[in-house]
Scaffold this active site. Structure first.
Site, short mmCIF file in Angstrom:
data_model
loop_
_atom_site.label_atom_id
_atom_site.label_comp_id
_atom_site.label_asym_id
_atom_site.label_seq_id
_atom_site.Cartn_x
_atom_site.Cartn_y
_atom_site.Cartn_z
N CYS A 1 0.80 -1.22 0.00
CA CYS A 1 0.00 0.00 0.00
C CYS A 1 0.84 1.27 0.00
O CYS A 1 0.29 2.37 -0.08
CB CYS A 1 -0.96 -0.02 1.18
SG CYS A 1 -2.34 -1.17 0.92
N SER B 1 -17.89 9.25 0.20
CA SER B 1 -17.42 9.27 1.60
C SER B 1 -16.06 8.60 1.77
O SER B 1 -15.63 8.36 2.90
CB SER B 1 -18.45 8.58 2.51
OG SER B 1 -18.64 7.23 2.12
N SER B 2 -15.40 8.29 0.65
CA SER B 2 -14.09 7.62 0.69
C SER B 2 -14.15 6.33 1.49
O SER B 2 -13.22 5.97 2.21
CB SER B 2 -13.01 8.55 1.28
OG SER B 2 -12.90 9.74 0.55
N ASP B 3 -15.27 5.63 1.37
CA ASP B 3 -15.44 4.39 2.12
C ASP B 3 -14.62 3.27 1.50
O ASP B 3 -14.01 3.42 0.44
CB ASP B 3 -16.92 4.01 2.20
CG ASP B 3 -17.31 3.46 3.56
OD1 ASP B 3 -16.53 2.67 4.11
OD2 ASP B 3 -18.38 3.83 4.07
N ASP B 4 -14.60 2.12 2.18
CA ASP B 4 -13.71 1.03 1.78
C ASP B 4 -14.23 0.26 0.57
O ASP B 4 -13.44 -0.34 -0.16
CB ASP B 4 -13.53 0.07 2.96
CG ASP B 4 -12.89 0.78 4.15
OD1 ASP B 4 -11.72 1.17 4.01
OD2 ASP B 4 -13.56 0.94 5.18
N ASP C 1 -8.38 -4.24 -5.27
CA ASP C 1 -7.10 -3.73 -4.78
C ASP C 1 -5.98 -4.56 -5.37
O ASP C 1 -6.08 -5.78 -5.45
CB ASP C 1 -7.04 -3.80 -3.25
CG ASP C 1 -6.20 -2.67 -2.65
OD1 ASP C 1 -5.10 -2.43 -3.18
OD2 ASP C 1 -6.64 -2.05 -1.68
N SER D 1 -5.23 -10.68 -16.90
CA SER D 1 -3.78 -10.50 -16.81
C SER D 1 -3.27 -9.69 -18.00
O SER D 1 -3.83 -9.76 -19.09
CB SER D 1 -3.07 -11.87 -16.77
OG SER D 1 -3.33 -12.59 -17.96
N ASP E 1 -10.62 -0.08 7.39
CA ASP E 1 -9.36 -0.78 7.58
C ASP E 1 -8.22 0.21 7.34
O ASP E 1 -8.31 1.09 6.48
CB ASP E 1 -9.24 -2.03 6.71
CG ASP E 1 -9.36 -1.76 5.22
OD1 ASP E 1 -9.87 -0.70 4.84
OD2 ASP E 1 -8.93 -2.62 4.44
#
EC number: 2.7.9.3
Length: 343
Positions: free
Chosen positions: A14, A46-49, A66, A138, A224
């Site tokens: 990250c 809301s920039s949530d996960d 991710d 890929s 998180d």
């Protein structure tokens, strides 16, 4: 002519994320539909996960993805970490994993056995999560990158938003901080085996188990802790008019990470995090190393939960039994100006 050298681990996880400030500017300029879909319960505002979309009265879909470059040399462990990190967003919303798709970028000149190990590690984590790997995509690339697109489910009335904290709540952190600092020291050959072992254990542990524990209690807000660091993600949790007081002594961390921070084993991502939220934070006699720990980008970090004190104390006892450092690290307060005070 010598063949071009391809380095597996240049520093990733990250720490490779774009800075929060850059993303805010870009997202604020994206066009929005004239009419909001009433079934879209949580989007990117809301920039949530993860996104949450209702499909019936008792079921909503949780959607996230991710991926990133390696932060460890072992391809199998990297695959586990990348998958655990991607799956984490579902658990941060209070959902359950159902399906996952591989996202792969891989150099054509690199040994395909390495890719096999990466995908094996990822697949095993999806199975541990109770999900099913159903495909993926890929591309040939100059560097290795791997992750997942994940779909989960949740009851529409049981979502854990990231910005639902309430005055009087305490803040519970379910994993130790410091993995970014430790991985940086490890690339320089300075990290102890004990520190790296704890970092890998933390990064490969699914947040599934902590999420299932906190669901038994009254959770007001949850996220998180990943690339924007503890303070960056805490900022996203605090709605207008709310502030937080953090007890730095209670912050769970990998013990050696403070010494490595004092030795300046730091990342550019941590500096971006400091630049983004530093003006909102008041450090009161806190050592430099602790400041860096709180800005340190985490890979597959723990859940940061806002909940009533009595519930948090009971949940903490259960989460501690999972075997990783955790703790009640602060409290939510009402203030005219949003401010995070670190004592």
């Amino acid at each position: 002519m010598m063949p071009e050298e391809i380095v597996f681990c240049k520093g990733g996880g990250c720490t490779a994320k774009l800075g929060a400030g850059v993303l805010e500017r870009i997202l604020s300029r994206l066009p929005k539909p004239e009419k909001k879909d009433e079934n879209l319960l949580i989007g990117f505002e809301s920039s949530d996960d993860a996104a949450v979309y209702r499909i019936s009265e008792d079921t909503a879909i949780v959607q996230t993805l991710d991926f990133f470059p390696p932060m460890v040399e072992d391809p199998y462990i990297f695959g586990q970490i990348a998958a655990a990190n991607a799956l984490s967003d579902i658990y941060a919303m209070g959902g359950d994993v159902r399906t996952a798709l591989n996202i792969v970028c891989f150099p054509e000149k690199m040994d395909l056995n390495i890719l096999g190990k990466i995908m094996q590690g990822g697949s095993e984590k999806v199975i541990e999560a109770g999900g099913t790997l159903v495909g993926g995509h890929s591309i040939a690339d100059a560097d290795v990158k791997y992750g997942l697109s994940v779909m989960g489910t949740i009851h529409p009335d049981r979502i854990f938003p990231n910005d639902g904290a309430q005055e009087g709540d305490v803040l519970l952190l379910t994993k130790p901080l410091g993995v970014g600092i430790v991985c940086t020291a490890n690339r320089m050959g300075e990290a102890s085996q004990e520190a790296m072992d704890m970092a890998v254990r933390s990064m490969t542990t699914l947040n599934k188990y902590a999420s299932e524990i906190i669901r038994k209690y009254d959770v007001h807000g949850c996220t998180d802790v990943t690339g924007f660091g503890f303070l960056g993600h805490l900022k996203e949790m605090l709605a207008k008019g709310l502030s937080a007081e953090i007890d730095s002594i209670r912050i769970p961390h990998i013990p050696e990470s403070l010494a490595y921070a004092d030795g300046f084993f730091l990342t550019a991502a941590a500096q971006r995090n400091r630049n983004h939220v530093g003006d909102l934070v008041e450090f009161c006699g806190v050592p430099f190393a602790v400041e860096e720990l709180l800005f340190d980008p985490q890979t597959s970090g723990g859940l940061l939960v806002s909940m009533p004190k009595e519930d948090a104390q009971q949940a903490l006892a259960e989460i501690a039994a999972l075997g990783l450092p955790c703790g009640i690290v602060g409290k939510v307060m009402k203030k005219e100006t949003q401010k995070i005070v670190v004592l």
